[in-house]
Design an enzyme around this catalytic site. Sequence first.
Site, PDB file in Angstrom:
ATOM      1  CG  ASN A  21     -27.385 -47.081  25.710  1.00  0.00           C
ATOM      2  OD1 ASN A  21     -28.491 -46.152  26.615  1.00  0.00           O
ATOM      3  ND2 ASN A  21     -28.625 -47.427  24.995  1.00  0.00           N
ATOM      4  CE  LYS A  61     -30.041 -50.301  25.933  1.00  0.00           C
ATOM      5  NZ  LYS A  61     -30.116 -51.841  25.142  1.00  0.00           N
ATOM      6  CG  HIS A  86     -31.235 -47.575  21.161  1.00  0.00           C
ATOM      7  ND1 HIS A  86     -32.107 -48.183  21.406  1.00  0.00           N
ATOM      8  CD2 HIS A  86     -29.728 -48.273  21.629  1.00  0.00           C
ATOM      9  CE1 HIS A  86     -30.921 -49.180  21.779  1.00  0.00           C
ATOM     10  NE2 HIS A  86     -29.847 -48.984  21.879  1.00  0.00           N
ATOM     11  CD  GLU A 127     -33.289 -50.021  24.223  1.00  0.00           C
ATOM     12  OE1 GLU A 127     -32.888 -49.902  24.756  1.00  0.00           O
ATOM     13  OE2 GLU A 127     -32.608 -51.712  23.960  1.00  0.00           O
ATOM     14  CD  GLU A 182     -27.132 -50.927  19.310  1.00  0.00           C
ATOM     15  OE1 GLU A 182     -26.290 -50.711  20.730  1.00  0.00           O
ATOM     16  OE2 GLU A 182     -28.047 -50.201  19.825  1.00  0.00           O
ATOM     17  N   GLY A 201     -29.372 -56.889  23.466  1.00  0.00           N
ATOM     18  CA  GLY A 201     -30.223 -57.570  25.164  1.00  0.00           C
ATOM     19  C   GLY A 201     -30.694 -58.582  24.437  1.00  0.00           C
ATOM     20  CB  SER A 224     -25.438 -59.451  23.213  1.00  0.00           C
ATOM     21  OG  SER A 224     -26.833 -59.384  23.587  1.00  0.00           O
TER      22      SER A 224
HETATM   23  P1  PGA Z   1     -26.860 -54.607  25.274  1.00  0.00           P
HETATM   24  O1  PGA Z   1     -27.499 -53.038  24.424  1.00  0.00           O
HETATM   25  O2  PGA Z   1     -25.196 -54.479  25.069  1.00  0.00           O
HETATM   26  O3  PGA Z   1     -27.880 -54.777  26.334  1.00  0.00           O
HETATM   27  O4  PGA Z   1     -26.960 -55.436  24.112  1.00  0.00           O
HETATM   28  C1  PGA Z   1     -27.283 -52.683  23.847  1.00  0.00           C
HETATM   29  C2  PGA Z   1     -27.945 -51.120  23.410  1.00  0.00           C
HETATM   30  O5  PGA Z   1     -28.920 -51.705  23.072  1.00  0.00           O
HETATM   31  O6  PGA Z   1     -27.111 -50.254  23.220  1.00  0.00           O
END
Ligand code: PGA
Length: 288
Positions: free
Chosen positions: A41, A43, A125, A127, A198, A204, A244
């Site tokens: 992803n 982003k 997601h 976000e 998640e 993140g 992460s």
């Molecule tokens: P990250 O993001 O691996 O940077 O923690 C995962 C995600 O949001 O899908």
Amino acid sequence: MDELRDRVRRVVRQVIMEMVARGDEPVVDEPAVRRPLLIANWKMHMNAASTRDFARRFEAPPGGVEVVVCPPCVLLPVLADALGAGTQVRLGAQDLHPAPQGAHTGEHGGPMLRDAGARYVLVGHSERRRAGEDDALIRDKLLAAEAAGLVPVLCVGEGEAERSAGATMRVLRGQLTAALAGRGAVQLDPAAFVIAYEPLWAIGTGRTASAAEAQEAVAFLRERLAELFSWGFARRVRMLYGGSAGPDNAVKLTAMADIDGLLVGGASLDPDTFGRMASALAGSKEEP
Ligand code: PGA
């Protein structure tokens, strides 16, 4: 762990063979084969030049791992072109609008994402949930993805306060049930439906869920799917962990029985790092 899994498989196989030999209808069957899946992803990162560089340098591992990259929509054609026709890497989108087309400024409908090369799409997601998406919208987006022939990757996860309050499973149950409200298993193809667990506190942050925490949550989601539909359905759905994830924890996480792969943000931007994760996943899911 591997030894135990093998012993269980051998016993199950033996029971089935004995039943078949006796002419009984088998009531149990072999464990479902779920193809390991690694999703990037990106982003709101990367540009045309770094996308081409990624495509040139990323090496998909040999074997059965399916690799999907979800760039920003504007980069889908660039990535498709840079990977070339013979690539094993699949494309995905990070979101879609519930309507196939129309007066929705700034949005992308499922059919146009598919037309641009996407075969997968992230739905719900965290976000996007944080930006205002609610359960009803996520449910509509799931339906829209399926209607457009895209495999939806439904993202669910609890916040830090919810985990501290012991509400993790309640939150996961609520998100999953709402996303699938009013659906029957017949309407959904388990082989074309993915769930990503998640936890918000891990996204993140550099703080990964332990393998045991991730396995517990994912196994719970699979059981809940079985309750909603059937075990035959639930055992075929691929379930990922995200938050992460990186080359250092990929093996431990994906060695867990119910974790079929990873959804990767930050660590997916570098083709070498992401390639190491693909190899790690191939290794941990390899048949002995
Ligand atoms: P990250 O993001 O691996 O940077 O923690 C995962 C995600 O949001 O899908």
